[in-house]
Enzyme design. Structure first.
Site, PDB file in Angstrom:
ATOM      1  N   CYS A  77       0.965  -1.243  -0.065  1.00 21.10           N
ATOM      2  CA  CYS A  77       0.034  -0.067   0.010  1.00 21.10           C
ATOM      3  C   CYS A  77       0.798   1.174  -0.066  1.00 21.10           C
ATOM      4  CB  CYS A  77      -1.047  -0.096   1.169  1.00 21.10           C
ATOM      5  SG  CYS A  77      -0.105  -0.243   2.831  1.00 21.10           S
ATOM      6  N   ASP A 264      -7.462   5.608  -1.443  1.00 22.58           N
ATOM      7  CA  ASP A 264      -7.050   4.274  -0.845  1.00 22.58           C
ATOM      8  C   ASP A 264      -6.362   3.179  -1.874  1.00 22.58           C
ATOM      9  OD1 ASP A 264      -6.888   2.253   0.746  1.00 22.58           O
ATOM     10  OD2 ASP A 264      -9.126   2.514   1.779  1.00 22.58           O
ATOM     11  N   HIS A 266      -5.956  -0.023  -0.944  1.00 23.52           N
ATOM     12  CA  HIS A 266      -6.404  -0.921  -0.417  1.00 23.52           C
ATOM     13  C   HIS A 266      -7.674  -1.578  -1.429  1.00 23.52           C
ATOM     14  CE1 HIS A 266      -4.258   0.745   2.842  1.00 23.52           C
ATOM     15  NE2 HIS A 266      -3.737  -0.294   2.817  1.00 23.52           N
TER      16      HIS A 266
END
Length: 382
Positions: A77, A264, A266
């Site tokens: 990430c 994000d 993820h």
């Protein structure tokens, strides 16, 4: 393509609801150095957020190094956040700060940029290149990076990619040294093909991506730093902050009130190639590099380890940034970082730690057969 771009938000009774990405507020919204009205500019905010190259976890890519990892889920990430910062910088250098992406975009310069982040051999900023270069910073493939590590890795990788026409400077010890930056950015016109350099970039100034790694508290953000962090987001040269929540890296692209706005990484998506975006599969893959809506968290929920990022296309931009730092940021009771004219004497002379002759990094996985996942499974929201 629809799996990424046409996200439907439903209430518990099944009716459509407005996504809670931007609050309905009179406070100004700041995204990548631009000021917006949350009420009047909502469509433009979302358009500009969607135009950012969104980098996420991928699966089914060519195995990386000796570990044979074919996905970066759970460890990549922070690497993806670094890719996103670099993506914004390259778009602004080679396209413009006002450039807009749509699912039909086939601009060859844009495609050249997005191809640099694909999971393929010779892509300068693929997860492979970032992870393998991380070994020079003491991070094994599959090991989690911090903001400073990913900044140092990008600094090394950019030196191999002349087309990008970009200098990365990573500040040391919370100190930005003007002398070091000017020495890096003032160059002769012998750094390869500059034909794609925009006319507003002077011939003797290499565009600068300045990354300042910071620790803004022990286990949580110290409130004394909040105003300074907001000033960074409001700077015209801002291209966001590499940071996140504890143990979860996020690309922080702006702020509104006492919240930060972020993209994000993820989400686990299949690997594949955009290439010239001629086939339906390539068009679908391009859409996986764009996120329709951002998200928000309170500033106080951020992890205190961050790296603030600024892009100076011209020397005038750099002078303006320095003036802003001196007149505003450094007048805070507790400045985020310092700005000085020359290197502190105890630092010693500036040296380059990049060996441009050693190009083995770019061929390490060249002969490995491609093993892209060709399943029909869509991406997974984590």
């Amino acid at each position: 393509m629809d799996a990424v771009f046409d996200i439907c938000y439903l209430s518990p009774d099944g009716s459509n609801i407005e996504p809670d990405d931007i609050p309905k507020t009179k406070d100004s919204v700041w995204i990548l150095g631009k000021k917006y009205s949350a009420v009047q500019d909502l469509d433009r905010i979302r358009r500009d957020i969607t135009s950012v190259i969104w980098c996420t976890y991928r699966k089914g890519f060519v195995p990386i190094g000796n570990e044979g990892l074919t996905s970066d889920k759970g460890w990549g990430c922070m690497l993806r956040c670094g890719q996103m910062v670099l993506g914004v910088a390259l778009v602004r250098i080679h396209l413009s700060a006002d450039w807009v992406w749509t699912p039909d975009t086939r601009d060859p310069t844009y495609l050249k940029i997005v191809q640099r982040f694909e999971e393929r051999k010779q892509a300068p900023y693929s997860i492979h290149q970032v992870a393998l270069m991380g070994a020079s910073e003491g991070k094994a493939v599959g090991q989690w990076f911090g903001p400073n590590t990913v900044a140092q890795v990008l600094k090394k990788l950019i030196a191999y990619d002349k087309w990008s026409s970009l200098v990365i400077h990573v500040a040391l010890d919370n100190t930005v040294v003007k002398e070091d930056i000017i020495q890096q950015c003032i160059v002769k016109n012998d750094r390869g093909d500059n034909s794609s350099t925009p006319s507003n970039v002077t011939s003797d100034w290499m565009p600068l991506l300045l990354i300042v790694p910071l620790r803004l508290g022990l286990s949580e953000i110290n409130p004394v730093y909040i105003d300074g962090l907001k000033m960074c987001f409001e700077s015209p040269q801002s291209i966001g902050v590499i940071g996140g929540k504890p143990n979860q890296a996020l690309y922080l692209i702006g702020c509104v009130g006492d919240e930060v706005i972020y993209l994000d990484p993820h989400t686990t998506q299949r690997s594949g190639l955009v290439e010239n975006k001629m086939t339906d599969e390539q068009k679908e893959m391009d859409c996986t590099f764009h996120c329709k809506f951002a998200s928000r968290i309170p500033i106080m929920a951020m992890d205190p380890s961050v790296a603030v990022c600024f892009l100076c296309l011209t020397k005038r931009d750099f002078v303006e940034l320095c003036t802003n730092i001196e007149n505003n940021l450094m007048k805070e009771a507790q400045p985020l970082f310092e700005l000085c004219e020359k290197r502190p004497s105890h630092w010693g002379p500036a040296t380059s730690d990049i060996d441009l002759q050693n190009t083995s990094l770019f061929t390490e996985f060249e002969d490995v057969d491609r093993q892209f996942d060709d399943s029909d499974e869509e991406f997974e929201i984590l």
